[in-house]
Design a protein around this motif. Structure first.
Motif, PDB file in Angstrom:
ATOM      1  N   SER A   1       4.936  12.903  60.552  1.00 36.61           N
ATOM      2  CA  SER A   1       6.106  13.538  59.929  1.00 36.61           C
ATOM      3  C   SER A   1       5.792  13.962  58.498  1.00 36.61           C
ATOM      4  O   SER A   1       6.046  15.108  58.109  1.00 36.61           O
ATOM      5  CB  SER A   1       7.300  12.583  59.944  1.00 36.61           C
ATOM      6  N   HIS A   2       5.231  13.031  57.707  1.00 39.45           N
ATOM      7  CA  HIS A   2       4.942  13.378  56.314  1.00 39.45           C
ATOM      8  C   HIS A   2       3.651  14.177  56.167  1.00 39.45           C
ATOM      9  O   HIS A   2       3.458  14.874  55.176  1.00 39.45           O
ATOM     10  CB  HIS A   2       4.965  12.126  55.429  1.00 39.45           C
ATOM     11  N   ILE A   3       2.765  14.098  57.149  1.00 42.62           N
ATOM     12  CA  ILE A   3       1.572  14.959  57.120  1.00 42.62           C
ATOM     13  C   ILE A   3       2.009  16.414  57.309  1.00 42.62           C
ATOM     14  O   ILE A   3       1.655  17.293  56.531  1.00 42.62           O
ATOM     15  CB  ILE A   3       0.551  14.565  58.223  1.00 42.62           C
TER      16      ILE A   3
ATOM     17  N   ILE B   1       0.728  -0.143  54.190  1.00 44.66           N
ATOM     18  CA  ILE B   1       0.345   0.546  52.954  1.00 44.66           C
ATOM     19  C   ILE B   1      -0.011   2.000  53.243  1.00 44.66           C
ATOM     20  O   ILE B   1      -1.023   2.301  53.887  1.00 44.66           O
ATOM     21  CB  ILE B   1      -0.835  -0.192  52.295  1.00 44.66           C
ATOM     22  N   LYS B   2       0.827   2.896  52.751  1.00 45.82           N
ATOM     23  CA  LYS B   2       0.531   4.323  52.924  1.00 45.82           C
ATOM     24  C   LYS B   2      -0.564   4.736  51.955  1.00 45.82           C
ATOM     25  O   LYS B   2      -0.722   4.128  50.884  1.00 45.82           O
ATOM     26  CB  LYS B   2       1.783   5.157  52.650  1.00 45.82           C
ATOM     27  N   ASN B   3      -1.285   5.801  52.305  1.00 46.47           N
ATOM     28  CA  ASN B   3      -2.308   6.289  51.372  1.00 46.47           C
ATOM     29  C   ASN B   3      -1.621   6.816  50.105  1.00 46.47           C
ATOM     30  O   ASN B   3      -0.450   7.219  50.147  1.00 46.47           O
ATOM     31  CB  ASN B   3      -3.183   7.383  52.022  1.00 46.47           C
TER      32      ASN B   3
ATOM     33  N   TRP C   1      16.138   2.939  50.184  1.00 47.68           N
ATOM     34  CA  TRP C   1      16.030   3.506  48.828  1.00 47.68           C
ATOM     35  C   TRP C   1      14.959   4.582  48.922  1.00 47.68           C
ATOM     36  O   TRP C   1      13.838   4.323  49.361  1.00 47.68           O
ATOM     37  CB  TRP C   1      15.564   2.450  47.822  1.00 47.68           C
ATOM     38  N   LYS C   2      15.289   5.792  48.538  1.00 48.25           N
ATOM     39  CA  LYS C   2      14.316   6.879  48.648  1.00 48.25           C
ATOM     40  C   LYS C   2      13.752   7.252  47.276  1.00 48.25           C
ATOM     41  O   LYS C   2      14.515   7.534  46.349  1.00 48.25           O
ATOM     42  CB  LYS C   2      14.974   8.134  49.257  1.00 48.25           C
ATOM     43  N   ALA C   3      12.440   7.258  47.196  1.00 51.67           N
ATOM     44  CA  ALA C   3      11.784   7.633  45.938  1.00 51.67           C
ATOM     45  C   ALA C   3      11.705   9.156  45.866  1.00 51.67           C
ATOM     46  O   ALA C   3      10.670   9.746  46.161  1.00 51.67           O
ATOM     47  CB  ALA C   3      10.382   7.027  45.888  1.00 51.67           C
TER      48      ALA C   3
ATOM     49  N   HIS D   1      -1.737   6.444  57.387  1.00 55.30           N
ATOM     50  CA  HIS D   1      -2.227   7.735  56.906  1.00 55.30           C
ATOM     51  C   HIS D   1      -1.074   8.727  56.955  1.00 55.30           C
ATOM     52  O   HIS D   1      -0.573   9.026  58.042  1.00 55.30           O
ATOM     53  CB  HIS D   1      -3.385   8.197  57.790  1.00 55.30           C
ATOM     54  N   ARG D   2      -0.647   9.235  55.774  1.00 55.82           N
ATOM     55  CA  ARG D   2       0.482  10.192  55.718  1.00 55.82           C
ATOM     56  C   ARG D   2       0.047  11.499  55.059  1.00 55.82           C
ATOM     57  O   ARG D   2       0.877  12.314  54.671  1.00 55.82           O
ATOM     58  CB  ARG D   2       1.712   9.582  55.038  1.00 55.82           C
ATOM     59  N   GLY D   3      -1.285  11.677  54.958  1.00 56.99           N
ATOM     60  CA  GLY D   3      -1.779  12.923  54.396  1.00 56.99           C
ATOM     61  C   GLY D   3      -1.765  12.913  52.871  1.00 56.99           C
ATOM     62  O   GLY D   3      -1.149  12.044  52.249  1.00 56.99           O
TER      63      GLY D   3
ATOM     64  N   ILE E   1      11.959   0.081  64.379  1.00 61.86           N
ATOM     65  CA  ILE E   1      12.750   1.200  63.855  1.00 61.86           C
ATOM     66  C   ILE E   1      12.557   1.286  62.346  1.00 61.86           C
ATOM     67  O   ILE E   1      12.708   0.290  61.632  1.00 61.86           O
ATOM     68  CB  ILE E   1      14.235   1.050  64.222  1.00 61.86           C
ATOM     69  N   ARG E   2      12.162   2.476  61.888  1.00 63.02           N
ATOM     70  CA  ARG E   2      12.021   2.694  60.448  1.00 63.02           C
ATOM     71  C   ARG E   2      13.357   3.198  59.907  1.00 63.02           C
ATOM     72  O   ARG E   2      14.100   3.919  60.603  1.00 63.02           O
ATOM     73  CB  ARG E   2      10.898   3.691  60.112  1.00 63.02           C
ATOM     74  N   ALA E   3      13.662   2.838  58.683  1.00 65.62           N
ATOM     75  CA  ALA E   3      14.921   3.267  58.084  1.00 65.62           C
ATOM     76  C   ALA E   3      14.780   3.178  56.567  1.00 65.62           C
ATOM     77  O   ALA E   3      14.696   2.086  56.016  1.00 65.62           O
ATOM     78  CB  ALA E   3      16.048   2.353  58.559  1.00 65.62           C
TER      79      ALA E   3
ATOM     80  N   VAL F   1       7.926  -4.147  55.895  1.00 67.29           N
ATOM     81  CA  VAL F   1       8.205  -3.145  54.860  1.00 67.29           C
ATOM     82  C   VAL F   1       6.995  -2.228  54.717  1.00 67.29           C
ATOM     83  O   VAL F   1       5.889  -2.594  55.093  1.00 67.29           O
ATOM     84  CB  VAL F   1       8.503  -3.811  53.482  1.00 67.29           C
ATOM     85  N   TRP F   2       7.253  -1.016  54.214  1.00 66.49           N
ATOM     86  CA  TRP F   2       6.107  -0.163  53.907  1.00 66.49           C
ATOM     87  C   TRP F   2       6.154   0.257  52.442  1.00 66.49           C
ATOM     88  O   TRP F   2       7.202   0.264  51.814  1.00 66.49           O
ATOM     89  CB  TRP F   2       5.998   1.037  54.851  1.00 66.49           C
ATOM     90  N   ILE F   3       4.959   0.574  51.960  1.00 65.21           N
ATOM     91  CA  ILE F   3       4.805   1.024  50.581  1.00 65.21           C
ATOM     92  C   ILE F   3       4.600   2.532  50.644  1.00 65.21           C
ATOM     93  O   ILE F   3       3.684   2.999  51.322  1.00 65.21           O
ATOM     94  CB  ILE F   3       3.536   0.402  49.940  1.00 65.21           C
ATOM     95  N   GLY F   4       5.429   3.294  49.958  1.00 68.70           N
ATOM     96  CA  GLY F   4       5.323   4.753  49.977  1.00 68.70           C
ATOM     97  C   GLY F   4       4.118   5.255  49.184  1.00 68.70           C
ATOM     98  O   GLY F   4       3.538   4.527  48.366  1.00 68.70           O
ATOM     99  N   ALA F   5       3.761   6.507  49.453  1.00 69.77           N
ATOM    100  CA  ALA F   5       2.567   7.096  48.845  1.00 69.77           C
ATOM    101  C   ALA F   5       2.618   7.079  47.311  1.00 69.77           C
ATOM    102  O   ALA F   5       1.596   6.874  46.646  1.00 69.77           O
ATOM    103  CB  ALA F   5       2.411   8.533  49.343  1.00 69.77           C
ATOM    104  N   ARG F   6       3.801   7.290  46.757  1.00 69.32           N
ATOM    105  CA  ARG F   6       3.903   7.303  45.284  1.00 69.32           C
ATOM    106  C   ARG F   6       3.654   5.911  44.726  1.00 69.32           C
ATOM    107  O   ARG F   6       3.003   5.745  43.696  1.00 69.32           O
ATOM    108  CB  ARG F   6       5.279   7.810  44.864  1.00 69.32           C
TER     109      ARG F   6
HETATM  110  C1  PEP Z   1       8.887   7.771  53.895  1.00 63.94           C
HETATM  111  O1  PEP Z   1       8.167   7.293  54.773  1.00 63.94           O
HETATM  112  O2  PEP Z   1      10.112   7.811  54.001  1.00 63.94           O
HETATM  113  C2  PEP Z   1       8.286   8.351  52.676  1.00 63.94           C
HETATM  114  C3  PEP Z   1       8.988   8.569  51.595  1.00 63.94           C
HETATM  115  O3  PEP Z   1       7.038   8.684  52.824  1.00 63.94           O
HETATM  116  P1  PEP Z   1       5.843   9.032  51.806  1.00 63.94           P
HETATM  117  O4  PEP Z   1       5.714   7.846  50.896  1.00 63.94           O
HETATM  118  O5  PEP Z   1       4.726   9.165  52.775  1.00 63.94           O
HETATM  119  O6  PEP Z   1       6.181  10.293  51.102  1.00 63.94           O
END
Ligand code: PEP
Ligand code: MN
Length: 244
Positions: A186-188, A122-124, A41-43, A149-151, A36-38, A93-98
């Motif tokens: 979703s983010h693509i 690791i997201k692109n 902290w949102k960038a 890959h999130r586009g 489950i992703r959650a 954990v995942w690393i966001g695109a930014r």
């Molecule tokens: C996310 O997965 O919640 C997110 C912020 O994605 P991205 O880094 O791909 O914009």
């Protein structure tokens, strides 16, 4: 990992909003997904936007992990985030695109994660800079990793929020042939109507899994309203894709 569907399925809200809403979603999807992703902290691009429930959500996740016996994944953007994830028993954990765009930050995260039992996805990066993506992967390679890959940002107006670059996916896979790759439709797409078709494309290209944003009531979500789908829709899409 033995998966519940034919591919690794990661789903959950863009951001944890309230404890109640969060648990409602978890309760509806935990039997159907592997992780489950959650977002805690949102960038966010603008400081005025909702930036996640923050540290208090870590306790909710810790409890839910125990109750539902399913691993959770959160986004980290600093070394401190990694420390807090570990402290709360969160091991993915995942690393966001930014963040992927910032070698200093990736280095800091790598330093904090080194030697710890924590998997990192690791997201692109935002822009189609393959070397920047590779740099982040290389810096984090002493941990167990996956690629997402999130586009990519595209100045042209397209039907996607972030244009998929299947050609770059092919390249990154040829460089890192042993690392699993996940698609984030979703983010693509930025559009719930396109989640099925983009997921289908990813499956046809033999991605190892999908990460999909799910919200109990997407129309009132505090972030990424247009792309989140309901738990019921997620299950329907997994069936239509022939993954269940
Ligand atoms: C996310 O997965 O919640 C997110 C912020 O994605 P991205 O880094 O791909 O914009
Ligand atoms: Mn999101």
């Amino acid at each position: 990992m033995v998966t519940k569907n034919k591919k690794l399925i990661i789903a959950g809200p863009c951001a944890v909003e309230s404890k109640q809403n969060f648990i409602k979603v978890v309760d509806k999807i935990y039997k159907h997904v592997d992780i489950i992703r959650a977002g805690v902290w949102k960038a966010r691009t603008s400081p005025k936007d909702f930036s996640g429930a923050g540290n208090k959500a870590l306790g909710w996740i810790k409890k839910a992990q125990k109750k539902y016996k399913i691993p959770f994944a959160i986004e980290v953007g600093t070394g401190k985030h990694v420390e807090l994830a570990l402290k709360h028993g969160i091991r993915i954990v995942w690393i966001g695109a930014r963040t992927t765009c910032s070698p200093f930050t990736i280095q800091e995260i790598a330093h904090e994660a080194k030697g710890e039992d924590i998997e990192i996805w690791i997201k692109n990066p935002i822009f189609s800079d393959l070397k920047l993506w590779c740099g982040a992967i290389d810096r984090l390679s002493s941990n167990k990793i996956k690629i997402i890959h999130r586009g990519f940002y595209d100045e042209n107006v397209t039907k996607f929020r972030n244009s998929p670059r299947w050609d770059l996916v092919k390249k990154i896979r040829s460089i890192y042939s042993k690392i699993p790759i996940i698609c984030d439709p979703s983010h693509i797409t930025g559009n719930r109507e396109l989640i099925y078709s983009t997921s289908k494309k990813a499956i046809s290209l033999d991605f190892d899994g999908l990460m999909i944003e799910v919200h109990n009531n997407p129309k009132i979500a505090m972030s990424d309203q247009n792309q989140q789908i309901t738990p019921e829709k997620l299950i329907e899409i997994l069936k239509r894709l022939g993954l269940k």
